[in-house]
Design a protein around this motif. Structure first.
Motif, PDB file in Angstrom:
ATOM      1  N   ARG A  97       0.827  -1.198   0.000  1.00 23.85           N
ATOM      2  CA  ARG A  97       0.000   0.000   0.000  1.00 23.85           C
ATOM      3  C   ARG A  97       0.867   1.255   0.000  1.00 23.85           C
ATOM      4  O   ARG A  97       2.017   1.254   0.448  1.00 23.85           O
ATOM      5  CB  ARG A  97      -0.920   0.018   1.227  1.00 23.85           C
ATOM      6  N   TYR A  98       0.250   2.359  -0.493  1.00 25.73           N
ATOM      7  CA  TYR A  98       0.899   3.668  -0.446  1.00 25.73           C
ATOM      8  C   TYR A  98       0.321   4.484   0.704  1.00 25.73           C
ATOM      9  O   TYR A  98      -0.723   4.129   1.277  1.00 25.73           O
ATOM     10  CB  TYR A  98       0.724   4.401  -1.780  1.00 25.73           C
ATOM     11  N   LEU A  99       0.990   5.575   1.005  1.00 28.74           N
ATOM     12  CA  LEU A  99       0.644   6.386   2.169  1.00 28.74           C
ATOM     13  C   LEU A  99      -0.819   6.852   2.139  1.00 28.74           C
ATOM     14  O   LEU A  99      -1.510   6.823   3.164  1.00 28.74           O
ATOM     15  CB  LEU A  99       1.586   7.597   2.241  1.00 28.74           C
ATOM     16  N   HIS A 100      -1.300   7.252   0.959  1.00 31.28           N
ATOM     17  CA  HIS A 100      -2.661   7.781   0.869  1.00 31.28           C
ATOM     18  C   HIS A 100      -3.724   6.680   0.969  1.00 31.28           C
ATOM     19  O   HIS A 100      -4.918   6.986   1.080  1.00 31.28           O
ATOM     20  CB  HIS A 100      -2.846   8.550  -0.449  1.00 31.28           C
ATOM     21  N   GLU A 101      -3.289   5.428   0.966  1.00 33.82           N
ATOM     22  CA  GLU A 101      -4.235   4.308   0.995  1.00 33.82           C
ATOM     23  C   GLU A 101      -4.443   3.737   2.396  1.00 33.82           C
ATOM     24  O   GLU A 101      -5.186   2.774   2.563  1.00 33.82           O
ATOM     25  CB  GLU A 101      -3.741   3.186   0.066  1.00 33.82           C
ATOM     26  N   ILE A 102      -3.798   4.310   3.397  1.00 32.19           N
ATOM     27  CA  ILE A 102      -3.934   3.806   4.759  1.00 32.19           C
ATOM     28  C   ILE A 102      -4.363   4.933   5.700  1.00 32.19           C
ATOM     29  O   ILE A 102      -4.230   6.117   5.381  1.00 32.19           O
ATOM     30  CB  ILE A 102      -2.629   3.150   5.263  1.00 32.19           C
ATOM     31  N   SER A 103      -4.865   4.550   6.872  1.00 30.83           N
ATOM     32  CA  SER A 103      -5.391   5.520   7.839  1.00 30.83           C
ATOM     33  C   SER A 103      -4.265   6.170   8.638  1.00 30.83           C
ATOM     34  O   SER A 103      -3.101   5.749   8.573  1.00 30.83           O
ATOM     35  CB  SER A 103      -6.354   4.820   8.793  1.00 30.83           C
ATOM     36  N   GLY A 104      -4.633   7.170   9.446  1.00 32.41           N
ATOM     37  CA  GLY A 104      -3.645   7.863  10.272  1.00 32.41           C
ATOM     38  C   GLY A 104      -2.980   6.948  11.278  1.00 32.41           C
ATOM     39  O   GLY A 104      -1.762   7.005  11.481  1.00 32.41           O
ATOM     40  N   GLY A 105      -3.781   6.076  11.916  1.00 30.74           N
ATOM     41  CA  GLY A 105      -3.196   5.138  12.863  1.00 30.74           C
ATOM     42  C   GLY A 105      -2.257   4.151  12.198  1.00 30.74           C
ATOM     43  O   GLY A 105      -1.206   3.794  12.750  1.00 30.74           O
ATOM     44  N   GLN A 106      -2.616   3.700  10.983  1.00 29.16           N
ATOM     45  CA  GLN A 106      -1.756   2.780  10.244  1.00 29.16           C
ATOM     46  C   GLN A 106      -0.469   3.463   9.799  1.00 29.16           C
ATOM     47  O   GLN A 106       0.592   2.840   9.766  1.00 29.16           O
ATOM     48  CB  GLN A 106      -2.518   2.217   9.047  1.00 29.16           C
ATOM     49  N   ARG A 107      -0.554   4.738   9.460  1.00 32.34           N
ATOM     50  CA  ARG A 107       0.660   5.483   9.095  1.00 32.34           C
ATOM     51  C   ARG A 107       1.626   5.549  10.274  1.00 32.34           C
ATOM     52  O   ARG A 107       2.835   5.364  10.110  1.00 32.34           O
ATOM     53  CB  ARG A 107       0.288   6.892   8.643  1.00 32.34           C
ATOM     54  N   GLN A 108       1.079   5.818  11.473  1.00 33.18           N
ATOM     55  CA  GLN A 108       1.953   5.908  12.641  1.00 33.18           C
ATOM     56  C   GLN A 108       2.533   4.549  12.998  1.00 33.18           C
ATOM     57  O   GLN A 108       3.692   4.447  13.430  1.00 33.18           O
ATOM     58  CB  GLN A 108       1.177   6.494  13.822  1.00 33.18           C
ATOM     59  N   ARG A 109       1.783   3.478  12.776  1.00 33.66           N
ATOM     60  CA  ARG A 109       2.308   2.133  12.981  1.00 33.66           C
ATOM     61  C   ARG A 109       3.424   1.832  11.978  1.00 33.66           C
ATOM     62  O   ARG A 109       4.396   1.142  12.303  1.00 33.66           O
ATOM     63  CB  ARG A 109       1.191   1.096  12.850  1.00 33.66           C
TER      64      ARG A 109
END
Length: 327
Positions: A155-167
């Motif tokens: 996945r790319y950054l725009h395809e995941i949620s804020g919590g998933q980005r921080q993970r």
């Protein structure tokens, strides 16, 4: 929790970081911004050491100094006895894998044009700490350990949620198996429910991987939940330091009292002491004489206006820089 109180993993000694203000003076001395102005603290293996204070107090600059991201004006940062500020590049490259940063803003920390998996794997490519053919599996394992499914790898950054980005940011920081993780406001941009998930994840990961944390935040509710010891900073100085429960149960410095009294409580009928701060913090370029908190303190004395208080032990686990407690 702390595993070993005998030898600190991090020793910060008389750390100073001043920045020259551009265009401040054509003749004579240029003005200095005193971001960090002579601080000392130790961090022990397995503990979470919190640094808290208002915006501009020097928290994030301290984090960068500890990780040798910027050079200090003076002072030292010892990691397992080695001063990271004086290491040669080859030796520093070996050490820095053990000291990692969890960024505040995952949108700024991650590349929107690279897949999450590729970015998590990248430190392995740089440090060559795993066989090339096994690096993807290592990245998938670390993503799994922070609660992300395998399909997130592509996945790319725009395809995941804020919590998933921080993970994802956490996974990237953990993949080299560091001993120290510096968390700079890691949940400030997240919703409250997601904040709780990330904080609980950090606590679990710390136990599983025997990590030591330096946790930087302006939110004392989070600090109280995750930290073992806390240092309160104000205008580049540590003005109070104590074990977490001691700090909240026996608050000493007027500034710390004001911070704690500003924490929202769920019961509006519950009466408590109000300590309101007056005005804004002074400029770190033109600091007042004496105590830095003098212009906002309700207990100021003549001594406060003329002489800066030093951080002193009040009890075995509590230090404060305030003349109210000078014996």
């Amino acid at each position: 929790m702390v595993e070993n109180k005998e030898k600190p993993i991090i020793e910060v000694k008389d750390l100073v970081c001043h920045f020259t203000v551009k265009g401040s003076s054509f003749f004579g001395k240029k003005k200095k911004l005193r971001a960090v102005d002579g601080i000392n603290f130790d961090v022990y293996k397995g503990e979470t050491f919190g640094i808290v204070g208002e915006s501009g107090c020097g928290k994030s600059t301290t984090a960068k100094l500890v990780l040798n991201m910027i050079p200090p004006t003076s002072g030292s940062v010892l990691f397992n006895g080695l001063d990271v500020t004086t290491l040669r590049p080859k030796k520093w490259r070996e050490i820095r894998a053990h000291m990692q940063l969890m960024f505040q803003d995952p949108m700024g920390a991650l590349d929107p044009y690279m897949t999450i998996g590729r970015q998590v794997k990248e430190p392995l490519d740089i440090h060559k700490t795993a066989v090339r053919s096994e690096r993807k599996k290592v990245a998938l394992d670390i993503l799994d350990s922070v609660g992300m499914e395998g399909y997130m790898y592509d996945r790319y950054l725009h395809e995941i949620s804020g919590g998933q980005r921080q993970r994802s940011v956490l996974a990237r920081a953990l993949i080299l198996h560091p001993k120290l993780l510096v968390c700079d406001e890691p949940v400030s941009a997240l919703d409250v429910s997601i904040q709780a998930q990330v904080i609980n994840l950090l606590k679990r990961i710390q136990i599983e991987k025997s990590l030591t944390y330096i946790f930087i935040s302006h939110d004392l509710r989070i600090i109280r939940h995750i930290c073992d010891r806390v240092a309160v900073m104000y205008l580049g100085k540590i003005i109070e330091e104590a074990e977490c429960q001691e700090l909240f149960n026996n608050t000493l410095h007027p500034y710390t009292k004001a911070l704690i009294n500003a924490i929202p409580i769920p019961d509006p009928a519950l009466a408590r002491e109000k300590t309101l701060l007056q005005g804004e913090p002074p400029s770190p370029i033109d600091l007042p004489q004496g105590c830095r908190f003098v212009s906002r303190c309700s207990s100021v004395s003549d001594r406060c206006r003329g002489e800066e208080p030093q951080l002193k032990n009040i009890s075995e686990n509590h230090k404060v820089a305030c003349y109210l407690y000078d014996k």
